[in-house]
Each structure stands twice: as C-alpha cells, then as structure tokens.
Design an enzyme around this catalytic site. Structure first.
Site, PDB file in Angstrom:
ATOM      1  N   ASN A 105      -4.764   2.418 -12.271  1.00 19.28           N
ATOM      2  CA  ASN A 105      -3.795   3.494 -12.341  1.00 19.28           C
ATOM      3  C   ASN A 105      -2.420   2.865 -12.505  1.00 19.28           C
ATOM      4  OD1 ASN A 105      -1.788   5.342 -11.567  1.00 19.28           O
ATOM      5  ND2 ASN A 105      -3.276   6.532 -10.401  1.00 19.28           N
ATOM      6  N   CYS A 136       3.711   9.832 -11.855  1.00 19.03           N
ATOM      7  CA  CYS A 136       2.665   9.759 -12.887  1.00 19.03           C
ATOM      8  C   CYS A 136       2.891  10.757 -14.011  1.00 19.03           C
ATOM      9  CB  CYS A 136       1.323  10.015 -12.227  1.00 19.03           C
ATOM     10  SG  CYS A 136       1.031   8.953 -10.833  1.00 19.03           S
ATOM     11  N   HIS A 140      -3.288  11.440 -17.613  1.00 20.56           N
ATOM     12  CA  HIS A 140      -2.863  10.318 -16.763  1.00 20.56           C
ATOM     13  C   HIS A 140      -4.130   9.772 -16.113  1.00 20.56           C
ATOM     14  CE1 HIS A 140      -1.539   8.014 -13.449  1.00 20.56           C
ATOM     15  NE2 HIS A 140      -1.823   8.945 -12.561  1.00 20.56           N
TER      16      HIS A 140
HETATM   17  N1  ACO Z   1     -12.822   0.398   0.304  1.00 20.65           N
HETATM   18  C1  ACO Z   1     -13.764   0.770   1.197  1.00 20.65           C
HETATM   19  N2  ACO Z   1     -13.648   1.842   2.000  1.00 20.65           N
HETATM   20  C2  ACO Z   1     -12.523   2.561   1.867  1.00 20.65           C
HETATM   21  C3  ACO Z   1     -11.514   2.235   0.945  1.00 20.65           C
HETATM   22  C4  ACO Z   1     -11.696   1.100   0.145  1.00 20.65           C
HETATM   23  N3  ACO Z   1     -10.791   0.739  -0.758  1.00 20.65           N
HETATM   24  N4  ACO Z   1     -10.521   3.173   1.044  1.00 20.65           N
HETATM   25  C5  ACO Z   1     -10.904   4.029   1.989  1.00 20.65           C
HETATM   26  N5  ACO Z   1     -12.095   3.660   2.476  1.00 20.65           N
HETATM   27  C6  ACO Z   1     -12.875   4.294   3.508  1.00 20.65           C
HETATM   28  C7  ACO Z   1     -12.005   4.884   4.589  1.00 20.65           C
HETATM   29  O1  ACO Z   1     -11.743   3.957   5.587  1.00 20.65           O
HETATM   30  C8  ACO Z   1     -12.893   6.009   5.095  1.00 20.65           C
HETATM   31  O2  ACO Z   1     -13.843   5.459   5.929  1.00 20.65           O
HETATM   32  P1  ACO Z   1     -14.244   6.302   7.225  1.00 20.65           P
HETATM   33  O3  ACO Z   1     -14.712   7.629   6.700  1.00 20.65           O
HETATM   34  O4  ACO Z   1     -15.286   5.437   7.852  1.00 20.65           O
HETATM   35  O5  ACO Z   1     -12.959   6.412   8.005  1.00 20.65           O
HETATM   36  C9  ACO Z   1     -13.613   6.483   3.835  1.00 20.65           C
HETATM   37  O6  ACO Z   1     -13.534   5.390   2.908  1.00 20.65           O
HETATM   38  C10 ACO Z   1     -12.930   7.635   3.223  1.00 20.65           C
HETATM   39  O7  ACO Z   1     -11.543   7.269   3.221  1.00 20.65           O
HETATM   40  P2  ACO Z   1     -10.474   8.275   2.639  1.00 20.65           P
HETATM   41  O8  ACO Z   1      -9.123   7.703   2.546  1.00 20.65           O
HETATM   42  O9  ACO Z   1     -10.661   9.596   3.298  1.00 20.65           O
HETATM   43  O10 ACO Z   1     -11.014   8.239   1.253  1.00 20.65           O
HETATM   44  P3  ACO Z   1     -11.431   9.486   0.405  1.00 20.65           P
HETATM   45  O11 ACO Z   1     -12.788   9.898   0.726  1.00 20.65           O
HETATM   46  O12 ACO Z   1     -10.350  10.525   0.392  1.00 20.65           O
HETATM   47  O13 ACO Z   1     -11.408   8.742  -0.946  1.00 20.65           O
HETATM   48  C11 ACO Z   1      -9.908   8.447  -2.667  1.00 20.65           C
HETATM   49  C12 ACO Z   1     -10.192   8.067  -1.267  1.00 20.65           C
HETATM   50  C13 ACO Z   1     -10.909   7.767  -3.617  1.00 20.65           C
HETATM   51  C14 ACO Z   1      -8.509   8.055  -3.083  1.00 20.65           C
HETATM   52  C15 ACO Z   1     -10.068   9.984  -2.811  1.00 20.65           C
HETATM   53  O14 ACO Z   1      -9.272  10.621  -1.851  1.00 20.65           O
HETATM   54  C16 ACO Z   1      -9.660  10.417  -4.143  1.00 20.65           C
HETATM   55  O15 ACO Z   1     -10.378  10.248  -5.082  1.00 20.65           O
HETATM   56  N6  ACO Z   1      -8.461  10.959  -4.185  1.00 20.65           N
HETATM   57  C17 ACO Z   1      -7.839  11.292  -5.427  1.00 20.65           C
HETATM   58  C18 ACO Z   1      -6.491  10.706  -5.361  1.00 20.65           C
HETATM   59  C19 ACO Z   1      -6.371   9.605  -6.322  1.00 20.65           C
HETATM   60  O16 ACO Z   1      -7.341   9.017  -6.773  1.00 20.65           O
HETATM   61  N7  ACO Z   1      -5.114   9.343  -6.640  1.00 20.65           N
HETATM   62  C20 ACO Z   1      -4.731   8.355  -7.584  1.00 20.65           C
HETATM   63  C21 ACO Z   1      -3.271   7.966  -7.389  1.00 20.65           C
HETATM   64  S1  ACO Z   1      -2.218   9.321  -7.326  1.00 20.65           S
HETATM   65  C22 ACO Z   1      -2.152   9.846  -8.914  1.00 20.65           C
HETATM   66  O17 ACO Z   1      -2.275   9.055  -9.827  1.00 20.65           O
HETATM   67  C23 ACO Z   1      -1.940  11.309  -9.146  1.00 20.65           C
END
Ligand code: ACO
Length: 330
Positions: free
Chosen positions: A287, A113, A257
């Site tokens: 993204n 990215c 980004h």
């Molecule tokens: N739909 C519904 N539920 C989902 C989804 C989805 N697409 N994805 C994950 N979940 C659920 C998981 O199963 C989990 O459920 P549980 O707690 O019952 O097990 C819960 O949501 C949390 O899952 P995590 O993977 O831990 O999700 P998290 O809370 O970390 O959120 C997210 C995921 C949005 C990606 C968060 O970590 C975040 O914002 N991270 C930033 C990273 C990012 O956005 N990167 C972009 C790409 S990399 C880059 O461009 C630099």
C-alpha cells in the site's frame, strides 16, 4: 470549456524488495497472515539515503518522457503526499527546482490515499478554465521509515510501502480526457486512521513524551477502515458511472487505491463485477498511499488492460476519511 487529458504516466519504486519472509524476521507476523489479510507478498522500501522527493523526481521524469514533454513545458506542479521530506516546504518545490522548471506554481496536497485523485481534480479545473495547459501531478510516499514494527503496529506496518507515480495533464483536443471527478470526506472518522504527531495539537509539537508514546507513528482501526471502505468505494464508483451515463460494461478497468486486496475483492462482490475488471497489484507493491493509483495505472496499461478511447475509473478511499473518483476516457 477545455477538457484535461492524461498524456503521460510514469512511476518509480525503490530497488529494495522486502518480502513477507523478511518481515517475519523483524516482527511477530507470518507470510500466511499477511497474504490472507491483505494479498501482499512483497513491497519496496527505501534504503537509508532516500526520501519522497527522490522517488517523485524519478516518477515525474518517466511521466514527462511518456508525454513527450520537457520540464520547461510544465505550468504547474501538484504533489500528493503525506510523507514529504520536510515538515515544510513540500516536495513540489523540490521537484520544481530539481527538474529545472520555470518559476511556476508548485504545491503539495495532503489527502492521504485519496490525494492523487484529489490532485487530478485540482489540475483538471486549471485546465478546464484554460489557466494552465500542462500540469504535472505526482503521488509519492515513503511510509517505511515511520512504521511501528512492534506487535502493536503490525496490523498496519505489513501493509505500507514506498513509491511514486506521476501523470502529465494537458489540454485535450478531442473527446478523450477526464470526464468527471468526485471528492468526498467525513472528519467524524479522523482518528480511525491517523498519525497524531508532529502537529500543533501538541505543544510543543515534538517532545520525548510524544516519541515515548509513539504518537509519531501511524494508527489504524483496521475494522473501521474496512467497514467504511467497502461502502464508499462502490458509492463513488457508481457516482462516476451515473454522472457520465455509463455502466460497468462500458468500463475497461476500475483502478482502485491499493488499500488491501480484501477490500478490492469486497468492492467487486458488492458491485457484482469480476476481479478481471478491478485492477490489483498490491501483491508486489503493498500500500503506497498517494502513489498507489498512478503506479497501478502504469502497470495496468503495460499489461494492456486499457488503451486509447477506453473508459477507466480511478477510485480511492483513505484517511480523513476521504474518498474520491475520476472517470477518464483514455
Ligand atoms: N501478523 C499476524 N497477526 C496479526 C498481524 C500481523 N501483521 N496484525 C494483526 N494481527 C493479529 C492481531 O494481533 C489479532 O490477534 P488476536 O485476535 O489474537 O488479538 C488478529 O490478528 C486480528 O487483529 P486486528 O488488528 O483486529 O486485525 P483485523 O482482523 O482487523 O485485520 C486488517 C487487520 C487486515 C488490517 C483488517 O482490519 C483489514 O483488512 N482492514 C482493512 C484496512 C486496511 O487494509 N487498510 C489499508 C490501509 S488504509 C487505506 O489504504 C485506506
């Protein structure tokens, strides 16, 4: 020493729009979860017969028209992509040939990215040293054809999309242009956001086991990415400001980004600035990795958020981890 100026920008995304509601039909997710966790409502995914070079060529054509140049004016092509059509050669060689350019240098860079800002920095050096006068820089990705659409991969597959953006860099004849670029990385976080195969860490490079184990699909430790992104984005933006004796008040727009709107909002909060100064269009494009910044630059300019003589700061964070910034007087 010369200064490099961006004289033209352009972008291209596939026609096909995939909404959160469409994703609800193919995986266990919801429009509400996706919007709340990323800010995305729709994204563009390629149809069957398309790939990164096709998107890149269209974006490059649009940027060259915007710059008022033709392909024969270009001295160097730098393409930023993780998703080239082939393992090698890269898409830059396809662009050089398809656009009928002279037999110039052309190469891809792989910095996830952060790659578009890395590529701008590389082009900037060639122009500052007067080795080249006109450079085409392209960020292009097709992420949609290698996403894990199962529950395992849904935290990443709802985020990523396809697209290409391009910029023409030329020698500036005044104080406008790229003021500074800063590049960083920390390989300690290599496996927090990565795609293991195909690569030479596996012998043979591709096998049924690799496919069965899903090692050819991207993996992201979302929380680790979030935790690091909200620290590194402010750091590299501030570094760009300090280097050029600027404050946020001097900046027309920060163009980050488009990782995740939650990250952009957290970065704005940490820097004490309003989201009116931090551009976001992830809602409509998702993204697009190395393409997200040039696509956002086109969108922000078309919306009149910056123009001639304005200061903009490009900022990126991504796999590697890598992070980077560019300060530009437009
Ligand atoms: N739909 C519904 N539920 C989902 C989804 C989805 N697409 N994805 C994950 N979940 C659920 C998981 O199963 C989990 O459920 P549980 O707690 O019952 O097990 C819960 O949501 C949390 O899952 P995590 O993977 O831990 O999700 P998290 O809370 O970390 O959120 C997210 C995921 C949005 C990606 C968060 O970590 C975040 O914002 N991270 C930033 C990273 C990012 O956005 N990167 C972009 C790409 S990399 C880059 O461009 C630099």
């Amino acid at each position: 020493m010369n200064r490099a100026k961006i004289t033209g920008i352009g972008f291209h995304v596939p026609e096909r729009v995939v909404t959160n509601q469409d994703l609800e039909k193919i995986m266990n997710t919801s429009d509400e979860w996706i919007k709340e966790r990323s800010g995305i409502t729709e994204r563009h995914w390629v149809e069957e017969e398309s790939n990164a070079s096709i998107l890149a060529i269209e974006a490059a054509k649009n940027a060259m028209v915007d710059a008022g140049i033709t392909a024969s004016d270009v001295d160097l092509v730098i393409c930023a992509t993780l998703t080239s059509d082939y393992f090698f050669p890269g898409i830059s060689n396809q662009l050089q040939h398809a656009l009928g350019m002279r037999k110039i240098g052309a190469f891809d860079i792989k910095a996830a990215c952060s790659a578009f800002v890395y590529a701008l920095s590389i082009g900037d050096q060639f122009i500052r040293t007067d080795q080249y006068k006109t450079i085409l820089v392209v960020g292009a990705e097709v992420q949609s054809t290698a996403l894990d659409l199962s529950d395992e991969g849904r935290n990443i597959s709802v985020l990523f999309a396809d697209g290409a953006g391009a910029a023409v860099l030329q020698t500036s004849n005044n104080e406008t242009g790229i003021l500074s670029t800063h590049l960083h990385s920390d390989g300690k976080y290599l496996k927090e956001l990565w795609c293991e195969a195909p690569g030479t860490s596996n012998n043979p490079r591709l096998s049924k086991r690799i496919l069965d184990e899903g090692k050819h699909l991207p993996y992201m430790n979302g929380r680790e990415v979030y935790k690091n992104a909200i620290v590194r984005f402010p750091q590299v933006i501030q570094e760009a400001l300090d280097t050029n004796n600027l404050t946020i008040d001097d900046v027309a727009q920060i163009i980050p980004h488009q990782a995740n709107n939650r990250i952009s909002e957290a970065v704005a909060r940490r820097m004490g600035i309003g989201m009116d100064k931090v551009f976001s269009n992830i809602k409509y494009y998702g993204n697009t990795t190395a393409a997200s910044i040039p696509i956002a630059m086109c969108d922000a300019r078309d919306k009149g958020l910056y123009g001639p003589d304005d200061i903009i700061i490009l900022a990126a964070f991504g796999a590697g981890f890598t992070w980077a910034s560019a300060a530009i007087r437009w």
